[in-house]
Design a protein around this motif. Sequence first.
Motif, short mmCIF file in Angstrom:
data_model
loop_
_atom_site.label_atom_id
_atom_site.label_comp_id
_atom_site.label_asym_id
_atom_site.label_seq_id
_atom_site.Cartn_x
_atom_site.Cartn_y
_atom_site.Cartn_z
N ARG A 92 -77.62 -25.84 53.64
CA ARG A 92 -79.17 -26.25 53.20
C ARG A 92 -79.58 -25.43 52.08
O ARG A 92 -80.21 -25.88 51.14
N GLU A 93 -79.32 -23.97 52.23
CA GLU A 93 -79.69 -23.11 50.89
C GLU A 93 -79.11 -23.54 49.78
O GLU A 93 -79.81 -23.48 48.71
N TYR A 94 -77.86 -23.90 49.64
CA TYR A 94 -77.43 -24.43 48.62
C TYR A 94 -77.74 -25.59 47.92
O TYR A 94 -77.99 -26.04 46.90
N LEU A 95 -77.89 -26.50 48.96
CA LEU A 95 -78.37 -27.85 48.55
C LEU A 95 -79.66 -27.84 48.03
O LEU A 95 -80.06 -28.68 47.15
N ASP A 96 -80.73 -27.09 48.26
CA ASP A 96 -81.85 -26.87 47.77
C ASP A 96 -81.94 -26.54 46.25
O ASP A 96 -82.93 -26.69 45.60
N VAL A 97 -80.76 -25.83 45.99
CA VAL A 97 -80.74 -25.48 44.40
C VAL A 97 -79.50 -26.28 43.58
O VAL A 97 -79.26 -25.95 42.45
N GLN A 98 -79.23 -27.53 44.18
CA GLN A 98 -78.43 -28.36 43.80
C GLN A 98 -78.84 -28.81 42.28
O GLN A 98 -77.85 -29.05 41.43
N THR A 99 -79.85 -29.13 41.99
CA THR A 99 -80.36 -29.63 40.76
C THR A 99 -79.90 -28.75 39.55
O THR A 99 -79.68 -29.28 38.47
N GLY A 100 -80.01 -27.39 39.86
CA GLY A 100 -80.06 -26.52 38.81
C GLY A 100 -78.44 -26.04 38.61
O GLY A 100 -78.23 -25.71 37.68
N PHE A 101 -77.78 -25.99 39.85
CA PHE A 101 -76.43 -25.84 39.86
C PHE A 101 -75.42 -26.73 40.48
O PHE A 101 -74.84 -26.38 41.36
N PRO A 102 -75.43 -27.82 39.88
CA PRO A 102 -74.61 -28.94 40.29
C PRO A 102 -73.15 -28.61 40.79
O PRO A 102 -72.56 -29.10 41.64
N ASP A 103 -72.62 -28.17 39.73
CA ASP A 103 -70.90 -27.73 39.71
C ASP A 103 -70.97 -26.79 40.82
O ASP A 103 -69.90 -26.94 41.75
N GLU A 104 -71.58 -25.53 40.60
CA GLU A 104 -71.28 -24.48 41.62
C GLU A 104 -71.62 -25.12 43.13
O GLU A 104 -71.01 -24.39 44.13
N VAL A 105 -72.84 -25.70 43.22
CA VAL A 105 -72.98 -26.28 44.70
C VAL A 105 -72.18 -27.12 45.26
O VAL A 105 -71.73 -27.01 46.45
N SER A 112 -66.35 -14.77 42.17
CA SER A 112 -66.45 -15.22 40.80
C SER A 112 -67.55 -15.63 40.19
O SER A 112 -67.69 -15.80 39.04
N THR A 113 -68.54 -16.31 41.40
CA THR A 113 -69.64 -17.01 40.53
C THR A 113 -71.05 -16.13 40.47
O THR A 113 -71.55 -15.89 39.56
N TYR A 114 -70.97 -15.10 41.71
CA TYR A 114 -72.27 -14.29 41.35
C TYR A 114 -72.54 -13.36 40.22
O TYR A 114 -73.76 -13.29 39.65
N PRO A 115 -71.35 -12.88 39.65
CA PRO A 115 -71.75 -12.02 38.32
C PRO A 115 -72.29 -12.99 37.21
O PRO A 115 -72.66 -12.54 36.30
N THR A 116 -71.99 -14.39 37.26
CA THR A 116 -72.33 -15.36 36.10
C THR A 116 -73.78 -15.82 36.35
O THR A 116 -74.19 -16.68 35.36
N SER A 173 -81.94 -16.08 40.29
CA SER A 173 -81.94 -17.40 40.23
C SER A 173 -81.81 -18.03 41.66
O SER A 173 -81.40 -17.18 42.61
N GLY A 174 -82.10 -19.36 41.85
CA GLY A 174 -81.81 -19.92 43.16
C GLY A 174 -80.58 -19.61 44.06
O GLY A 174 -80.34 -19.57 44.96
N LEU A 175 -79.70 -20.11 42.81
CA LEU A 175 -78.09 -19.84 43.45
C LEU A 175 -77.87 -18.52 43.83
O LEU A 175 -77.05 -18.33 44.86
N ALA A 176 -78.29 -17.47 43.21
CA ALA A 176 -78.12 -15.91 43.29
C ALA A 176 -78.67 -15.73 44.83
O ALA A 176 -78.26 -15.10 45.67
N LYS A 177 -79.88 -16.12 45.04
CA LYS A 177 -80.74 -16.03 46.23
C LYS A 177 -79.95 -16.72 47.40
O LYS A 177 -79.89 -16.24 48.47
#
Length: 255
Positions: free
Chosen positions: A118-131, A179-183, A188-192
């Motif tokens: 759910r935490e990832y789905l909450d930030v899906q709009t801003g990070f669609p590929d990563e999520v 691979s993702t966190y350093p980028t 950001s929502g994804l980092a959180k």
Amino acid sequence: VVTSQTLWDYIEHIARLLEPAYKRLHVFVLAQPVLGADETWWRLMGNKDSSKRWQVWIASAPSAIFAMIQDSRSADAASKLLASYTGIVMCDGYSAYESLARSNPLVRLAHCWAHVRREYLDVQTGFPDEVKTIVGLIGELYAVEALCPTGPPGEDLRRKLRDQRSRPIVERIVAWVYSTYPTVLPQSGLAKAIRYMGGMWMGLVRFLDDPRIPLDNNQTERGARAPAMGRRNHHGSRSLRGTQVAALFYSLFET
């Protein structure tokens, strides 16, 4: 005309007769090697401070739900629910459970992959590929679980498949994080969301070594639906005894 006070008197009398069953249900749930724990708010009626709330604390086993309504979400409240419990508690990342585990070394925490998802789905709009990638990996964990019968009959197969299939998926999740966190920006929502997952990592991967542990706490959350509907339909309780009667009937009916 049957008044609300008369209805309450009936219900309260029935609750007194059922009190021993309610207490025995608590003992039964605490005897399980793995249980789920969660909490949701409950309205305090007739109080000048309309913001004050009670909390419905829930402990669940596959065949039982036990509810206890208390006046806080504190570690003390969690301790009253789980009392002398020794075993594995499936929960979210709420600090009260962490405090309970620190004070009782016989309690180990397992954490919920559904909360992480759910935490990832909450930030899906801003990070669609990563999520899409991380949610897909979590979905693969659930696909492995779907191959096994539920409960004890599936434990041998579950242990085998988790070791052969789930463990490599978890390794891919770790690789994705590195691979993702350093980028991404730290705030950001994804980092959180990644930090949320990392903060519970030991509890999240505990299922790999114990086939009794489920992937999520959805069983307990389903047990919280009735109190959530109840607070909409009849708003809450006016007294301590009212909360005790409500908790008793929710426990017995949900079980």
